[in-house]
Design a protein around this motif. Sequence first.
Motif, short mmCIF file in Angstrom:
data_model
loop_
_atom_site.label_atom_id
_atom_site.label_comp_id
_atom_site.label_asym_id
_atom_site.label_seq_id
_atom_site.Cartn_x
_atom_site.Cartn_y
_atom_site.Cartn_z
N LEU A 25 44.92 34.91 55.01
CA LEU A 25 43.85 35.66 54.65
C LEU A 25 43.69 35.75 53.01
O LEU A 25 42.41 35.64 52.75
N SER A 26 44.80 35.42 52.41
CA SER A 26 44.64 35.45 51.06
C SER A 26 43.81 34.18 50.72
O SER A 26 43.24 34.08 49.44
N GLY A 27 44.03 33.13 51.45
CA GLY A 27 43.24 32.09 50.92
C GLY A 27 41.78 31.78 51.29
O GLY A 27 41.06 31.09 51.04
N LEU A 28 41.25 32.91 52.15
CA LEU A 28 40.07 33.08 52.53
C LEU A 28 39.02 33.94 51.55
O LEU A 28 37.76 33.62 51.64
N SER A 29 39.45 34.75 50.74
CA SER A 29 38.72 35.44 50.07
C SER A 29 38.79 35.03 48.51
O SER A 29 39.63 34.68 48.02
N ARG A 30 37.78 35.41 47.79
CA ARG A 30 37.69 35.06 46.22
C ARG A 30 38.54 36.15 45.58
O ARG A 30 38.66 37.17 46.02
N ALA A 35 40.61 44.56 47.27
CA ALA A 35 41.93 44.53 47.22
C ALA A 35 42.64 43.60 48.33
O ALA A 35 42.15 43.50 49.26
N ALA A 36 43.58 42.90 47.65
CA ALA A 36 44.15 41.79 48.71
C ALA A 36 44.80 42.28 49.88
O ALA A 36 45.20 43.45 49.85
N PHE A 37 44.84 41.52 50.91
CA PHE A 37 45.50 41.67 51.82
C PHE A 37 47.03 41.72 51.52
O PHE A 37 47.80 41.12 51.06
N GLY A 47 43.43 45.01 53.90
CA GLY A 47 42.94 44.72 52.74
C GLY A 47 41.31 45.18 52.40
O GLY A 47 40.80 45.90 53.50
N VAL A 48 40.91 45.22 51.33
CA VAL A 48 39.63 45.86 51.03
C VAL A 48 38.76 44.48 50.77
O VAL A 48 39.06 43.70 49.73
N ILE A 49 37.47 44.31 51.21
CA ILE A 49 36.91 43.21 50.94
C ILE A 49 35.32 43.73 50.43
O ILE A 49 34.76 44.63 51.17
N ALA A 50 34.75 42.87 49.23
CA ALA A 50 33.39 43.41 48.93
C ALA A 50 32.37 42.72 49.73
O ALA A 50 31.13 43.00 50.10
N ASP A 51 32.67 41.21 50.09
CA ASP A 51 31.60 40.61 50.57
C ASP A 51 31.59 40.44 52.20
O ASP A 51 32.60 40.26 52.70
N PRO A 52 30.38 40.96 52.67
CA PRO A 52 30.46 40.74 54.17
C PRO A 52 30.90 39.53 54.98
O PRO A 52 31.35 39.46 55.83
N GLY A 53 30.26 38.37 54.19
CA GLY A 53 30.62 36.90 54.75
C GLY A 53 32.19 36.69 54.66
O GLY A 53 32.74 36.15 55.58
N ASP A 57 34.78 35.89 57.82
CA ASP A 57 35.91 35.18 57.96
C ASP A 57 37.16 35.58 57.98
O ASP A 57 37.92 34.91 59.22
N ALA A 58 37.49 36.51 57.56
CA ALA A 58 38.78 37.29 57.94
C ALA A 58 39.03 37.91 59.29
O ALA A 58 40.06 37.58 59.98
#
Length: 226
Positions: A25-30, A35-37, A47-53, A57-58
Amino acid sequence: MFVLTIDQRGSTGDRDRVPELVSELSGLSRPGTGAAFERSVGDEVQGVIADPGEVVDAALHALRSGHWYVGIGVGHVVLTPGASSREGSGTGFVAARQAVEAAKSAGSLVPLSVVSGTMGRDIRGGPAGDEGVRACANAEAVLRLLGRLVQERTDAQWRVADALRRLGPDKHGRQKQVARELGITEQSVSRTLIRSGWQEEWAARPAAAMLLEYARTAVVGPGGGP
């Protein structure tokens, strides 16, 4: 932001798969967004992600193996930049916990749930959370359809799909390149992609991301909130 809580299925009779998933999963997000997984507790990843795309993916990556329950929380997130997700708070985290528990109760359905944190009023000014709940349900429905596609894909189909994705979206003649790389015919690549629903998946991913973004706006207001 979106909070993802992902729990390993059947972990008592299986090996610990958390380090492997965290690495993938770390390789999928910018870097620098959310916050990293990381392992949150036991056999659970958060994990915390800002981008819905990137959420799409995750979530689909976790569903692919069939080893995970996926919960997506949509709500307010209080998180210091650079901090661990374990240090965060807000309705997004509460919603993610509710979502992963709902995923565990999905029965024969794809084990993914999207839950709204209902703090505040929705974008229509109506009863708090009503529109957010509906928007999350719509996003969940599309993600489950996509999840069914990725879960039912065979190893041979994934071999072709992964090779095609590695080439990137802007390559021309990609199926021919994949055929050459895998030592199969271009017609075989084409047939495999049709049977795997690969084109349908990638055509629908933006729709899933759009629904998640709409859900975020419905729950926390225009601009996405913290």
